[in-house]
Write an enzyme that holds these catalytic residues in place. Structure first.
Site, PDB file in Angstrom:
ATOM      1  N   ASN A 233       1.045  -1.014   0.077  1.00 34.17           N
ATOM      2  CA  ASN A 233       0.019   0.002   0.122  1.00 34.17           C
ATOM      3  C   ASN A 233       0.889   1.129  -0.004  1.00 34.17           C
ATOM      4  O   ASN A 233       1.455   1.557   1.031  1.00 34.17           O
ATOM      5  CB  ASN A 233      -0.871   0.047   1.175  1.00 34.17           C
ATOM      6  CG  ASN A 233      -1.683   1.318   1.447  1.00 34.17           C
ATOM      7  OD1 ASN A 233      -1.822   1.951   0.483  1.00 34.17           O
ATOM      8  ND2 ASN A 233      -2.394   1.405   2.493  1.00 34.17           N
TER       9      ASN A 233
ATOM     10  N   LYS B 204       0.208   4.228  -0.602  1.00 37.41           N
ATOM     11  CA  LYS B 204      -0.311   5.471  -0.046  1.00 37.41           C
ATOM     12  C   LYS B 204      -0.134   6.596  -0.833  1.00 37.41           C
ATOM     13  O   LYS B 204      -0.055   6.510  -1.926  1.00 37.41           O
ATOM     14  CB  LYS B 204      -0.081   5.675   1.575  1.00 37.41           C
ATOM     15  CG  LYS B 204      -0.438   4.414   2.432  1.00 37.41           C
ATOM     16  CD  LYS B 204      -0.106   4.823   3.880  1.00 37.41           C
ATOM     17  CE  LYS B 204      -0.329   3.403   4.577  1.00 37.41           C
ATOM     18  NZ  LYS B 204      -0.326   3.617   6.153  1.00 37.41           N
TER      19      LYS B 204
ATOM     20  N   HIS C 252      -9.713   1.289   4.491  1.00 38.56           N
ATOM     21  CA  HIS C 252      -8.482   1.416   5.307  1.00 38.56           C
ATOM     22  C   HIS C 252      -8.936   2.450   6.476  1.00 38.56           C
ATOM     23  O   HIS C 252      -9.602   3.388   6.096  1.00 38.56           O
ATOM     24  CB  HIS C 252      -7.410   2.053   4.410  1.00 38.56           C
ATOM     25  CG  HIS C 252      -6.194   2.021   5.015  1.00 38.56           C
ATOM     26  ND1 HIS C 252      -5.663   2.829   5.798  1.00 38.56           N
ATOM     27  CD2 HIS C 252      -5.225   0.959   4.930  1.00 38.56           C
ATOM     28  CE1 HIS C 252      -4.597   2.564   6.270  1.00 38.56           C
ATOM     29  NE2 HIS C 252      -4.136   1.405   5.755  1.00 38.56           N
TER      30      HIS C 252
ATOM     31  N   GLU D  99      -7.266   4.874   7.433  1.00 38.44           N
ATOM     32  CA  GLU D  99      -6.749   6.577   7.154  1.00 38.44           C
ATOM     33  C   GLU D  99      -8.178   6.904   6.434  1.00 38.44           C
ATOM     34  O   GLU D  99      -8.315   8.033   6.561  1.00 38.44           O
ATOM     35  CB  GLU D  99      -5.677   6.457   6.379  1.00 38.44           C
ATOM     36  CG  GLU D  99      -4.521   6.337   7.475  1.00 38.44           C
ATOM     37  CD  GLU D  99      -3.422   5.549   6.573  1.00 38.44           C
ATOM     38  OE1 GLU D  99      -3.068   5.750   5.567  1.00 38.44           O
ATOM     39  OE2 GLU D  99      -2.364   5.220   7.280  1.00 38.44           O
TER      40      GLU D  99
ATOM     41  N   GLU E 205      -5.757  -4.366  10.868  1.00 37.20           N
ATOM     42  CA  GLU E 205      -4.776  -3.577  10.980  1.00 37.20           C
ATOM     43  C   GLU E 205      -5.013  -2.639  12.411  1.00 37.20           C
ATOM     44  O   GLU E 205      -5.953  -1.876  12.215  1.00 37.20           O
ATOM     45  CB  GLU E 205      -4.584  -2.465   9.758  1.00 37.20           C
ATOM     46  CG  GLU E 205      -4.306  -3.096   8.474  1.00 37.20           C
ATOM     47  CD  GLU E 205      -3.819  -1.963   7.664  1.00 37.20           C
ATOM     48  OE1 GLU E 205      -2.602  -2.314   7.326  1.00 37.20           O
ATOM     49  OE2 GLU E 205      -4.292  -1.089   7.008  1.00 37.20           O
TER      50      GLU E 205
ATOM     51  N   GLY F 183       1.938   2.785  10.822  1.00 42.15           N
ATOM     52  CA  GLY F 183       3.225   3.903  10.750  1.00 42.15           C
ATOM     53  C   GLY F 183       4.086   4.057  11.838  1.00 42.15           C
ATOM     54  O   GLY F 183       4.786   5.191  11.825  1.00 42.15           O
TER      55      GLY F 183
ATOM     56  N   SER G  35       3.229  -1.526  10.536  1.00 39.08           N
ATOM     57  CA  SER G  35       4.583  -1.617  10.600  1.00 39.08           C
ATOM     58  C   SER G  35       5.292  -3.030  10.383  1.00 39.08           C
ATOM     59  O   SER G  35       6.070  -3.569  11.376  1.00 39.08           O
ATOM     60  CB  SER G  35       4.762  -1.219  11.987  1.00 39.08           C
ATOM     61  OG  SER G  35       4.531   0.029  12.285  1.00 39.08           O
TER      62      SER G  35
HETATM   63  P1  PGA Z   1       2.784   0.565   7.763  1.00 32.99           P
HETATM   64  O1  PGA Z   1       1.305   0.907   7.081  1.00 32.99           O
HETATM   65  O2  PGA Z   1       3.185  -0.734   7.239  1.00 32.99           O
HETATM   66  O3  PGA Z   1       3.507   1.892   7.175  1.00 32.99           O
HETATM   67  O4  PGA Z   1       2.459   0.529   9.166  1.00 32.99           O
HETATM   68  C1  PGA Z   1       0.409  -0.288   6.608  1.00 32.99           C
HETATM   69  C2  PGA Z   1      -1.161   0.230   6.193  1.00 32.99           C
HETATM   70  O5  PGA Z   1      -1.537   1.437   6.578  1.00 32.99           O
HETATM   71  O6  PGA Z   1      -1.500  -0.367   5.344  1.00 32.99           O
END
Ligand code: PGA
Length: 259
Positions: free
Chosen positions: A10, A12, A96, A98, A168, A174, A213
């Site tokens: 992903n 982003k 997601h 976000e 998640e 992140g 992460s």
């Molecule tokens: P990350 O993001 O691996 O940077 O923690 C995962 C995600 O939001 O899909």
């Protein structure tokens, strides 16, 4: 049928046309012999066609990071499932955290997206997860169960085969540090049992992937857990070496330099 493991990248709202060309060409070259992992790249919308063109006839699939819940019409700024199919994109990421947080997506919107995409033959990854406060207040399972049942409302057996669940935990996304394996195991088992009771007659329940992460050092213990069928990777997927390392670990393959 034994399901393959899955690794999603992903990206982003990162990268640009040049860095995407380099990353896709390096990744597809390094991973061209991997057959036992579903590899899926999710670029930002403007670069989807570039990535579908570059990965044609390879073992790499392309996903969007979002989709709308109508087929066409006056929905300025939105992208329909039919448009994704039209440009060779076979997945969207749906729900997601976000988007739930910044774009105020609700379980009802997310459910409409799941239904429309799967009935239009797209695969989807439905993301869910708890906040730090919910975890502290022992509300993790309540939250996951709510997102799962409302996100999958009216899903039928045929659609089920096109769905992957992405767990998640919001507080580790992140952060640089994944959730503890005991916690990942507990939630994945919970999701599996929920799915089993929601779809008692299904032979093929959705695969369940972990995100938050994930990197090249924690991938092995995470992906070795029961009911963990792969991973969804943000930051670590922006680096070709790290991403390929993760995919190869998941596939338990020894990488030999392509000539
Ligand atoms: P990350 O993001 O691996 O940077 O923690 C995962 C995600 O939001 O899909």
């Amino acid at each position: 049928m034994i399901n393959k493991k899955i690794v999603f990248a992903n990206w982003k709202m990162n990268l640009d046309a040049d860095s995407i060309s380099t990353l896709v060409s390096d990744v597809s070259n390094k991973l061209k012999r991997v057959e036992n992992v579903d590899i899926i790249l999710a670029p930002p919308f403007p670069y989807i066609i570039k990535v579908t063109d570059m990965t044609k006839n390879t073992n790499i699939h392309v996903s969007s990071q979002n989709v709308f819940f109508e087929e066409s019409g006056a929905f300025t700024g939105e992208v329909s499932p039919l448009m994704l199919t039209d440009v060779g994109c076979s997945w969207p990421i749906i729900g997601h955290s976000e988007r739930r947080q910044h774009l105020l997506e609700t379980n009802e919107m997310i459910n409409k997206k799941v239904l429309l995409c799967t009935s239009n033959n797209l695969n989807v990854i439905l993301c869910l997860g708890e906040t730090f406060d919910e975890r502290r207040q022992n509300k993790t399972f309540q939250r996951i169960s709510d997102q799962l049942t409302r996100g999958l409302r009216e899903v039928n057996q045929k659609m089920l085969g096109k769905i992957v669940i992405g767990y998640e935990p919001i507080w580790v996304i992140g952060s640089g540090e994944a959730a503890r394996v005991e916690d990942i195991q507990e939630v994945h088992n919970f999701i599996y049992n929920q799915l089993r009771s929601m779809f008692p007659d299904s032979e093929n329940l959705p695969r369940i992937v972990y995100g938050g992460s994930v990197n090249q050092t924690n991938i092995k213990p995470i992906v070795s857990l029961e009911n963990v069928d792969g991973v969804l990777i943000g930051n670590a997927s922006l680096d070709c070496e790290i991403f390929c390392d993760i995919v190869l670990t998941v596939g338990c393959l020894l990488y030999t330099s392509p000539s």
